[in-house]
Design an enzyme around this catalytic site. Sequence first.
Site, PDB file in Angstrom:
ATOM      1  N   SER A 157       0.870  -1.192   0.000  1.00  0.00           N
ATOM      2  CA  SER A 157       0.000   0.000   0.000  1.00  0.00           C
ATOM      3  C   SER A 157       0.901   1.236   0.000  1.00  0.00           C
ATOM      4  CB  SER A 157      -0.850  -0.008   1.287  1.00  0.00           C
ATOM      5  OG  SER A 157      -1.382   1.274   1.546  1.00  0.00           O
TER       6      SER A 157
ATOM      7  N   TYR B 145      -2.507  -0.688  10.372  1.00  0.00           N
ATOM      8  CA  TYR B 145      -2.446  -0.942   8.924  1.00  0.00           C
ATOM      9  C   TYR B 145      -1.082  -0.538   8.364  1.00  0.00           C
ATOM     10  CZ  TYR B 145      -4.136  -0.848   4.042  1.00  0.00           C
ATOM     11  OH  TYR B 145      -4.321  -1.073   2.694  1.00  0.00           O
TER      12      TYR B 145
HETATM   13  P1  NAI Z   1     -11.935  -5.536  -0.035  1.00  0.00           P
HETATM   14  O1  NAI Z   1     -12.391  -5.344   1.367  1.00  0.00           O
HETATM   15  O2  NAI Z   1     -12.826  -5.096  -1.168  1.00  0.00           O
HETATM   16  O3  NAI Z   1     -11.546  -7.074  -0.277  1.00  0.00           O
HETATM   17  C1  NAI Z   1     -10.764  -7.772   0.658  1.00  0.00           C
HETATM   18  C2  NAI Z   1     -10.917  -9.259   0.445  1.00  0.00           C
HETATM   19  O4  NAI Z   1     -10.141  -9.940   1.442  1.00  0.00           O
HETATM   20  C3  NAI Z   1     -12.344  -9.752   0.582  1.00  0.00           C
HETATM   21  O5  NAI Z   1     -12.600 -10.666  -0.467  1.00  0.00           O
HETATM   22  C4  NAI Z   1     -12.344 -10.462   1.934  1.00  0.00           C
HETATM   23  O6  NAI Z   1     -13.253 -11.550   2.005  1.00  0.00           O
HETATM   24  C5  NAI Z   1     -10.921 -10.973   2.006  1.00  0.00           C
HETATM   25  N1  NAI Z   1     -10.499 -11.238   3.403  1.00  0.00           N
HETATM   26  C6  NAI Z   1     -10.383 -10.353   4.430  1.00  0.00           C
HETATM   27  N2  NAI Z   1     -10.006 -10.990   5.557  1.00  0.00           N
HETATM   28  C7  NAI Z   1      -9.882 -12.316   5.245  1.00  0.00           C
HETATM   29  C8  NAI Z   1      -9.535 -13.488   5.984  1.00  0.00           C
HETATM   30  N3  NAI Z   1      -9.228 -13.446   7.285  1.00  0.00           N
HETATM   31  N4  NAI Z   1      -9.514 -14.676   5.333  1.00  0.00           N
HETATM   32  C9  NAI Z   1      -9.831 -14.750   4.038  1.00  0.00           C
HETATM   33  N5  NAI Z   1     -10.159 -13.684   3.272  1.00  0.00           N
HETATM   34  C10 NAI Z   1     -10.203 -12.473   3.868  1.00  0.00           C
HETATM   35  O7  NAI Z   1     -10.520  -4.814  -0.097  1.00  0.00           O
HETATM   36  P2  NAI Z   1      -9.673  -4.178  -1.303  1.00  0.00           P
HETATM   37  O8  NAI Z   1      -9.826  -2.725  -1.244  1.00  0.00           O
HETATM   38  O9  NAI Z   1      -9.949  -4.886  -2.564  1.00  0.00           O
HETATM   39  O10 NAI Z   1      -8.186  -4.507  -0.791  1.00  0.00           O
HETATM   40  C11 NAI Z   1      -7.440  -5.631  -1.220  1.00  0.00           C
HETATM   41  C12 NAI Z   1      -5.991  -5.440  -0.796  1.00  0.00           C
HETATM   42  O11 NAI Z   1      -5.475  -4.238  -1.353  1.00  0.00           O
HETATM   43  C13 NAI Z   1      -5.788  -5.339   0.721  1.00  0.00           C
HETATM   44  O12 NAI Z   1      -4.566  -5.976   1.067  1.00  0.00           O
HETATM   45  C14 NAI Z   1      -5.673  -3.838   0.939  1.00  0.00           C
HETATM   46  O13 NAI Z   1      -4.953  -3.536   2.102  1.00  0.00           O
HETATM   47  C15 NAI Z   1      -4.922  -3.446  -0.305  1.00  0.00           C
HETATM   48  N6  NAI Z   1      -5.030  -2.037  -0.647  1.00  0.00           N
HETATM   49  C16 NAI Z   1      -6.237  -1.445  -0.913  1.00  0.00           C
HETATM   50  C17 NAI Z   1      -6.276  -0.097  -1.269  1.00  0.00           C
HETATM   51  C18 NAI Z   1      -7.542   0.598  -1.604  1.00  0.00           C
HETATM   52  O14 NAI Z   1      -7.496   1.817  -1.812  1.00  0.00           O
HETATM   53  N7  NAI Z   1      -8.687  -0.090  -1.690  1.00  0.00           N
HETATM   54  C19 NAI Z   1      -5.051   0.708  -1.330  1.00  0.00           C
HETATM   55  C20 NAI Z   1      -3.847  -0.013  -1.009  1.00  0.00           C
HETATM   56  C21 NAI Z   1      -3.854  -1.328  -0.698  1.00  0.00           C
END
Ligand code: NAI
Length: 256
Positions: free
Chosen positions: A147, A160
Amino acid sequence: MSTLFDLTGRLALVTGSSRGIGRSIAEGLADAGATLVLHGRDLDRLTETRAEFVERYGEERIHAVAFDITDEAAVDAGVNEIESRVGALDVLVNNAGIQHREPLVELAREDWDRVIATNLTSAFLVGRAVARHMLPRRAGKIINIASVQTDLARPTLSAYTSAKGGIRNLTRAMTAEWAGSNIQINAIAPGYIHTDMTQKLVDDAQFNSWILGRTPAARWGTPADLAGPAVWLASAGSDFVNGQVIFIDGGMTVVV
Ligand code: NAI
């Protein structure tokens, strides 16, 4: 497509790929030819996403496995199931993660632990389980999702930021031990991307205008913006790229 970026015949596991960034990266890899193992915790949503992918890419190329990435036994069982039931993993994307906003001085120990477990320890656990299969084969690609908070702190994001900073050095630690076995481990560090995780921020007019001013590209990223870098890091086009964190952030981390 250039054969350099062709993923035909490669098997990729993307954690947290039932929605958001993980789903988009999974689509990018599938568009480049990869066979996919979709992953999530919520079985209903995972089944729905799998059905949509099957429609586009066909039954044979789309698989799905659910497990909690913070549960060591479940991770080992899930990865072993993929290796025995689906096939040998060529690519792992450690994407699943959570966010928690609270001032550091008020942050409860359980919330700190939950964020570190989900965003950092999980990448160690899933990475270790997959590497145990990749190392004897002397081939593999691991992409950890970092990130901009890997480099930049911000009030209320302490756990985070700590976890994502850890992802940088976990990527380096994996490289130190596994690069000699022809496994390339790198990280993608997304900037502010419009997903379910950030919907509240997009809806906040003041925050939204701060993002637009703070980002040289003057926009939010989209999950699709991450697909190209993921395909590159999963492909033969990155065979001498080791231990790097690639910022995909519209330039946010290069200006102040
Ligand atoms: P999101 O919340 O839309 O999706 C996250 C996914 O991870 C979901 O499918 C959820 O079921 C899964 N998940 C969470 N905890 C879990 C667990 N204990 N076991 C199994 N699955 C689990 O999030 P998003 O925004 O798509 O983020 C994805 C990645 O990108 C994360 O690592 C986040 O930190 C990173 N990220 C996101 C940014 C953003 O602006 N949205 C920016 C920088 C990094």
